[in-house]
Design a protein around this motif. Structure first.
Motif, mmCIF file in Angstrom:
data_model
loop_
_atom_site.group_PDB
_atom_site.id
_atom_site.type_symbol
_atom_site.label_atom_id
_atom_site.label_comp_id
_atom_site.label_asym_id
_atom_site.label_seq_id
_atom_site.Cartn_x
_atom_site.Cartn_y
_atom_site.Cartn_z
ATOM 1 N N ALA A 129 41.624 47.834 36.129
ATOM 2 C CA ALA A 129 42.023 46.585 36.777
ATOM 3 C C ALA A 129 41.577 45.447 35.878
ATOM 4 O O ALA A 129 40.399 45.336 35.533
ATOM 5 C CB ALA A 129 41.374 46.471 38.148
ATOM 6 N N VAL A 130 42.525 44.616 35.490
ATOM 7 C CA VAL A 130 42.229 43.485 34.607
ATOM 8 C C VAL A 130 42.337 42.217 35.441
ATOM 9 O O VAL A 130 43.374 41.951 36.054
ATOM 10 C CB VAL A 130 43.211 43.433 33.418
ATOM 11 N N GLU A 131 41.258 41.446 35.461
ATOM 12 C CA GLU A 131 41.259 40.211 36.239
ATOM 13 C C GLU A 131 42.223 39.202 35.629
ATOM 14 O O GLU A 131 42.153 38.890 34.443
ATOM 15 C CB GLU A 131 39.858 39.625 36.326
ATOM 16 N N ALA A 132 43.126 38.703 36.468
ATOM 17 C CA ALA A 132 44.157 37.761 36.037
ATOM 18 C C ALA A 132 43.676 36.325 36.173
ATOM 19 O O ALA A 132 42.876 36.003 37.049
ATOM 20 C CB ALA A 132 45.411 37.958 36.888
ATOM 21 N N ALA A 133 44.201 35.475 35.297
ATOM 22 C CA ALA A 133 43.934 34.036 35.387
ATOM 23 C C ALA A 133 45.133 33.317 35.980
ATOM 24 O O ALA A 133 44.979 32.333 36.699
ATOM 25 C CB ALA A 133 43.628 33.462 34.006
ATOM 26 N N ASP A 134 46.352 33.826 35.699
ATOM 27 C CA ASP A 134 47.568 33.109 36.056
ATOM 28 C C ASP A 134 48.676 34.111 36.349
ATOM 29 O O ASP A 134 49.050 34.891 35.475
ATOM 30 C CB ASP A 134 47.972 32.203 34.886
ATOM 31 N N VAL A 135 49.182 34.111 37.575
ATOM 32 C CA VAL A 135 50.302 34.982 37.931
ATOM 33 C C VAL A 135 51.530 34.160 38.319
ATOM 34 O O VAL A 135 52.391 34.627 39.057
ATOM 35 C CB VAL A 135 49.928 36.003 39.038
ATOM 36 N N SER A 136 51.611 32.946 37.783
ATOM 37 C CA SER A 136 52.786 32.117 38.020
ATOM 38 C C SER A 136 53.950 32.652 37.174
ATOM 39 O O SER A 136 53.783 33.563 36.366
ATOM 40 C CB SER A 136 52.491 30.654 37.678
ATOM 41 N N PHE A 137 55.135 32.060 37.352
ATOM 42 C CA PHE A 137 56.296 32.496 36.592
ATOM 43 C C PHE A 137 56.125 32.175 35.115
ATOM 44 O O PHE A 137 55.675 31.095 34.742
ATOM 45 C CB PHE A 137 57.576 31.841 37.127
ATOM 46 N N GLY A 138 56.464 33.133 34.286
ATOM 47 C CA GLY A 138 56.376 32.986 32.845
ATOM 48 C C GLY A 138 56.214 34.348 32.212
ATOM 49 O O GLY A 138 55.869 35.325 32.891
ATOM 50 N N THR A 139 56.465 34.439 30.912
ATOM 51 C CA THR A 139 56.434 35.746 30.254
ATOM 52 C C THR A 139 55.224 35.958 29.348
ATOM 53 O O THR A 139 55.034 37.063 28.856
ATOM 54 C CB THR A 139 57.716 35.954 29.423
ATOM 55 N N ASP A 140 54.409 34.944 29.113
ATOM 56 C CA ASP A 140 53.247 35.101 28.247
ATOM 57 C C ASP A 140 51.993 35.349 29.071
ATOM 58 O O ASP A 140 51.792 34.724 30.109
ATOM 59 C CB ASP A 140 53.027 33.842 27.403
ATOM 60 N N LEU A 141 51.152 36.239 28.573
ATOM 61 C CA LEU A 141 49.837 36.414 29.185
ATOM 62 C C LEU A 141 49.018 35.161 28.916
ATOM 63 O O LEU A 141 49.199 34.498 27.893
ATOM 64 C CB LEU A 141 49.120 37.624 28.582
ATOM 65 N N SER A 142 48.096 34.838 29.817
ATOM 66 C CA SER A 142 47.183 33.725 29.566
ATOM 67 C C SER A 142 46.342 34.090 28.340
ATOM 68 O O SER A 142 46.157 35.276 28.027
ATOM 69 C CB SER A 142 46.284 33.471 30.776
ATOM 70 N N PRO A 143 45.811 33.109 27.625
ATOM 71 C CA PRO A 143 45.028 33.411 26.418
ATOM 72 C C PRO A 143 43.857 34.363 26.676
ATOM 73 O O PRO A 143 43.606 35.267 25.887
ATOM 74 C CB PRO A 143 44.544 32.035 25.954
ATOM 75 N N VAL A 144 43.150 34.206 27.781
ATOM 76 C CA VAL A 144 41.980 35.045 28.042
ATOM 77 C C VAL A 144 42.390 36.489 28.355
ATOM 78 O O VAL A 144 41.719 37.439 27.929
ATOM 79 C CB VAL A 144 41.084 34.433 29.153
ATOM 80 N N VAL A 145 43.501 36.684 29.054
ATOM 81 C CA VAL A 145 43.966 38.049 29.345
ATOM 82 C C VAL A 145 44.586 38.663 28.095
ATOM 83 O O VAL A 145 44.380 39.848 27.810
ATOM 84 C CB VAL A 145 44.921 38.056 30.556
ATOM 85 N N ALA A 146 45.317 37.873 27.309
ATOM 86 C CA ALA A 146 45.861 38.365 26.043
ATOM 87 C C ALA A 146 44.728 38.818 25.118
ATOM 88 O O ALA A 146 44.853 39.836 24.424
ATOM 89 C CB ALA A 146 46.708 37.291 25.374
ATOM 90 N N ALA A 147 43.616 38.101 25.134
ATOM 91 C CA ALA A 147 42.470 38.458 24.296
ATOM 92 C C ALA A 147 41.826 39.767 24.759
ATOM 93 O O ALA A 147 41.180 40.458 23.965
ATOM 94 C CB ALA A 147 41.439 37.333 24.303
ATOM 95 N N ALA A 148 42.004 40.131 26.025
ATOM 96 C CA ALA A 148 41.440 41.378 26.557
ATOM 97 C C ALA A 148 42.303 42.592 26.217
ATOM 98 O O ALA A 148 41.828 43.730 26.293
ATOM 99 C CB ALA A 148 41.275 41.272 28.080
ATOM 100 N N LEU A 149 43.556 42.374 25.839
ATOM 101 C CA LEU A 149 44.471 43.490 25.597
ATOM 102 C C LEU A 149 43.973 44.475 24.533
ATOM 103 O O LEU A 149 44.026 45.688 24.774
ATOM 104 C CB LEU A 149 45.874 42.965 25.264
ATOM 105 N N PRO A 150 43.459 44.045 23.382
ATOM 106 C CA PRO A 150 42.952 45.028 22.407
ATOM 107 C C PRO A 150 41.818 45.897 22.965
ATOM 108 O O PRO A 150 41.761 47.101 22.692
ATOM 109 C CB PRO A 150 42.468 44.167 21.229
#
Length: 170
Positions: A129-150
């Motif tokens: 489970a990855v804590e989300a910052a933003d689940v609004s409409f859009g196709t890019d992950l928030s910077p903090v969640v994108a940084a968690a992907l690796p």
């Protein structure tokens, strides 16, 4: 028998809710024999079909937590033996977290109850489970969640390496 299924739950059009599909995309270029990679909306019947007959099912989903630490990754190894289901039908987790509020109205707990009743549980289930910052409409992950992907990719690959032909290594 397929050795493993990696199931990325989420909606890639709801920003951080797309972490599951983003993980699957990140794994697609890797050689993962015996593993199937699946993007899912988290609907319980589809989850059961996706993990049925596998040694190891890894499910990745975004969660909304209070208080929130966006980008934090929680790993839970869920005990799946029928006798380990609590009297209320909830699975007993070996590493439980209070962070269980997902972004979907139905999902993993419902799928586990139904799969147990139908005898279609995977041999082993790991949930990220990855804590989300933003689940609004859009196709890019928030910077903090994108940084968690690796880190998430590394963690999932580590779990996949624990699966050997015909058995899971403890």
């Amino acid at each position: 028998m397929t050795q493993a299924a990696v199931i990325g739950v989420g909606n890639e059009y709801r920003r951080d809710d797309g972490i599951g599909p983003a993980l699957i995309a990140a794994l697609e270029d890797r050689w993962l024999p015996g593993a199937k990679l699946i993007v899912s909306d988290g609907e319980p019947a589809r989850l059961i079909d996706d993990w049925s007959g596998v040694h190891l099912a890894i499910v990745v989903d975004a969660v909304l937590c209070e208080p929130s630490t966006p980008g934090e990754i929680h790993r839970t190894d869920v005990a799946l033996h029928h006798e380990l289901f609590a009297g209320n039908g909830e699975p007993v987790a070996e590493e439980a977290h209070a962070h269980s509020a997902g972004s979907h109205s139905l999902g993993i707990p419902d799928a586990l109850r139904l799969a147990a009743a139908l005898d279609r549980l995977p041999q082993r289930l790991v949930v990220y489970a990855v804590e989300a910052a933003d689940v609004s409409f859009g196709t890019d992950l928030s910077p903090v969640v994108a940084a968690a992907l690796p880190r998430l990719v590394h963690a999932v690959l580590t779990d996949l390496m624990s699966v050997q032909i015909g058995r899971t290594v403890s």
